[in-house]
Design an enzyme around this catalytic site. Structure first.
Site, PDB file in Angstrom:
ATOM      1  N   ASP A   1       0.816  -1.208   0.000  1.00 21.51           N
ATOM      2  CA  ASP A   1       0.000   0.000   0.000  1.00 21.51           C
ATOM      3  C   ASP A   1       0.856   1.267   0.000  1.00 21.51           C
ATOM      4  O   ASP A   1       1.827   1.381   0.757  1.00 21.51           O
ATOM      5  CB  ASP A   1      -0.902  -0.014   1.246  1.00 21.51           C
ATOM      6  CG  ASP A   1      -1.783   1.208   1.340  1.00 21.51           C
ATOM      7  OD1 ASP A   1      -2.644   1.385   0.455  1.00 21.51           O
ATOM      8  OD2 ASP A   1      -1.613   1.993   2.295  1.00 21.51           O
TER       9      ASP A   1
ATOM     10  N   GLU B   1       1.734   0.101  -4.816  1.00 27.81           N
ATOM     11  CA  GLU B   1       0.853   1.224  -5.144  1.00 27.81           C
ATOM     12  C   GLU B   1       1.683   2.490  -4.979  1.00 27.81           C
ATOM     13  O   GLU B   1       2.227   2.733  -3.902  1.00 27.81           O
ATOM     14  CB  GLU B   1      -0.363   1.280  -4.225  1.00 27.81           C
ATOM     15  CG  GLU B   1      -1.264   2.461  -4.540  1.00 27.81           C
ATOM     16  CD  GLU B   1      -2.204   2.855  -3.406  1.00 27.81           C
ATOM     17  OE1 GLU B   1      -3.174   3.595  -3.670  1.00 27.81           O
ATOM     18  OE2 GLU B   1      -1.957   2.445  -2.252  1.00 27.81           O
TER      19      GLU B   1
END
Length: 572
Positions: A245, A282
């Protein structure tokens, strides 16, 4: 004899608590404390007391059956009866991924309940499921990005054995499993790491408070905490990959960035296990270093999410121009995204007010995940509307065709494959009234600032917000949903059968378009996707036969394709 260890470099003394029985731990090198205990086998509840203070959960707790504030519980990972000895892993460049949230994927919202729907995914044709974070987070409802026990699978989902059963069942059906992990921050509720050692630093500012200490004094063990966590998911839970993330918020000035260290250790583990493992980042930096090979100065991530591709497709098909969509909206942007992944490769970004990104023409499309929807792009809307609520049926089919014939690794979001009518909203379950109220008020303030009426912004703490977000599997029995499912299934089958569609060479993608007229043709070898999002019918010269077409698409003798507004056809 069981050994308990904990890193607590600032503690003068650490006591091991075993259901009220206190055992003094012995200091060891590097700030560690240890204790060997007879009769404390798997299933033993325990915690640690620092300098005589309250009993806290283990930072590396493998199981938190009573939630984030409860005692930790020991787990014997070797005891699970795995049946996947023949599993050989997932080849990411040729895969189609399916992102799902365990809590809303089924009515029961557990790991085991998800197994009941795996045959649906096999029928669809995907290769791997990507689970939103499953590390222990506060309460029973949440996205998982406020987790605080990174080593413990969420107890409300079924804990360690539940996750292992899901992974084993996926592998039995030929499906890989990717876990979404969060190494840029931890949630506030139940976060005891700072009590143990210098896990955080105030040298950097982040949207979530103090940054994780990855490059300051005492950071060696902090880095090891996250590296060991990544290896645990891949080794002990037999997952096939990790999605990292918001790596742009992993603040690390070390000579070897944490991402590179993760890549090196993952590669070594893959070699020892004899199956491929991969890391997907990401990042909103549009920085090729994230996915460049380590040998040429990159961090060595196998792929990253391609938000530019999403934004270009979404803005062109919905007409939305708020926020970061202000930088997108034309078919030219869609063409640019397909041909080089980054729409902004050093060009000026009006949204950011500066130049943004950098190009690397040597990168393959296999280094990017392409999608029309994901949990962020749906759930971070005020009301969590999916594309089906924002686009016509024809444009919805076009979005699917662009994703599933793209040079990228395609990813679908749960329910997207049948145009699910349920939203995916932001929901939480904080027991602390003050924190719950702050989250609710913050969410409302964020969206009312963008013009949403306050009473139309769902309350994250309201259980109804979570319930609205559950998939309604009964929709699949209705023709309009079944037809969309069939469209996705046939596109995936086409991708499987046509080698040109899994070719990651971006310079082999040909795109023609007319922004004023509103037509677009994407050619990938013998496959073409032709669409009309303009206000008037168009006629296009094409080759091949129509293998998929929405209403309003008709191929005439002689190779003229007539497209009504919002019509799309796939030819091969």
């Amino acid at each position: 004899m069981s050994r308990f260890r904990v890193w607590a470099p600032k503690a003068g003394g650490v006591g091991l608590d075993l259901a009220g029985r206190r055992v003094a731990m012995t200091p060891a090198a590097g700030g560690w404390h240890e204790a060997d205990v007879d009769g404390a086998g798997p299933g033993t509840d325990y915690g640690f007391s620092l300098d005589g203070g309250p009993v806290l959960p283990d930072p590396r707790s493998p199981w938190q059956p009573a939630g984030v504030h409860g005692p930790s519980r020991t787990v014997d990972h070797a005891a699970f009866p795995w049946t996947d000895a023949g599993w050989r892993g997932v080849h990411l460049p040729s895969a189609v991924l399916y992102e799902l949230h365990v809590g809303t994927f089924t009515p029961d919202g557990t790991f085991v309940a998800a197994i009941e729907r795996l045959d649906h995914l096999v029928d669809l044709g995907v290769d791997a499921v990507e689970l939103l974070p499953v590390a222990e987070f506060p309460g029973a409802r949440g996205w998982g990005y406020d987790g605080v026990a990174p080593y413990a699978p969420q107890s409300a989902y079924g804990g360690p054995d539940g996750l292992k059963r899901l992974v084993d069942a996926c592998h039995a059906r030929g499906l890989g499993v990717v876990i979404d992990v969060v190494y840029n921050h931890l949630g506030p509720d139940g976060n005891y790491l700072g009590s143990y050692g210098p896990y955080f630093t105030d040298r950097y500012a982040t949207p979530w408070g103090a940054a994780v200490n990855l490059d300051g004094a005492g950071s060696d063990e902090v880095r090891a905490f996250f590296v060991d966590n990544a290896l645990m998911w891949l080794r002990d839970y037999r997952c096939d990959g990790l999605r990292l993330d918001a790596v742009h918020a992993i603040l690390d000035t070390s000579a070897t960035h944490l991402l590179e260290e993760l890549a090196v250790r993952t590669e070594a583990l893959a070699a020892s296990l004899g199956r491929p493992l991969f890391l997907v980042a990401e990042s909103d930096l549009n920085d090729p270093r994230v996915v460049r090979r380590r040998e040429v100065g990159g961090y060595g991530m196998d792929a990253q999410w391609s938000d530019d591709f999403h934004h270009a497709v979404h803005a062109a098909l919905t007409g939305e121009s708020d926020g970061y969509y202000a930088d997108f909206g034309s078919l030219a942007d869609v063409a640019t995204a397909l041909r080089r992944a980054f729409v902004h490769g050093g060009e000026y970004s009006a949204y950011r007010g500066r130049r943004h990104g950098r190009l690397d023409p040597g990168l393959s499309g296999h280094r990017f995940l392409g999608y029309a929807q994901n949990h962020d792009q749906v759930g971070n809307r005020a009301q969590g509307e999916r594309s089906a609520a924002l686009m016509s049926p024809g444009r919805l089919r076009l979005a699917a065709a662009l994703v599933l014939t793209s040079p990228f690794v395609p990813m679908l979001f749960q329910g997207e494959e049948w145009a699910a009518g349920t939203p995916f909203q932001y929901f939480t379950d904080h027991a602390d009234p003050a924190l719950g109220r702050a989250v609710s008020e913050g969410r409302k303030a964020e969206f009312t600032a963008f013009g949403w009426p306050a009473d139309e912004v769902p309350d994250p703490q309201d259980p109804a917000t979570f319930e609205r977000s559950r998939l309604d599997w009964a929709e699949l029995a209705r023709n309009e949903h079944a037809e969309v499912f069939d469209w996705h299934r046939r596109l995936i089958a086409l991708r499987r059968s046509e080698p040109a569609l899994t070719d990651g060479r971006l310079d082999a993608v040909a795109v023609s378009f007319d922004d004023e007229a509103g037509w677009l043709v994407v050619r990938r070898g013998p496959v073409s996707v032709a669409a009309n999002i303009g206000p008037k019918p168009v006629e296009l010269g094409v080759t091949g036969r129509v293998v998929l077409a929405s209403d309003g698409a008709e191929l005439e003798t002689g190779g003229t394709l007539r497209l009504a507004p919002d019509a799309v056809a796939v030819l091969a």
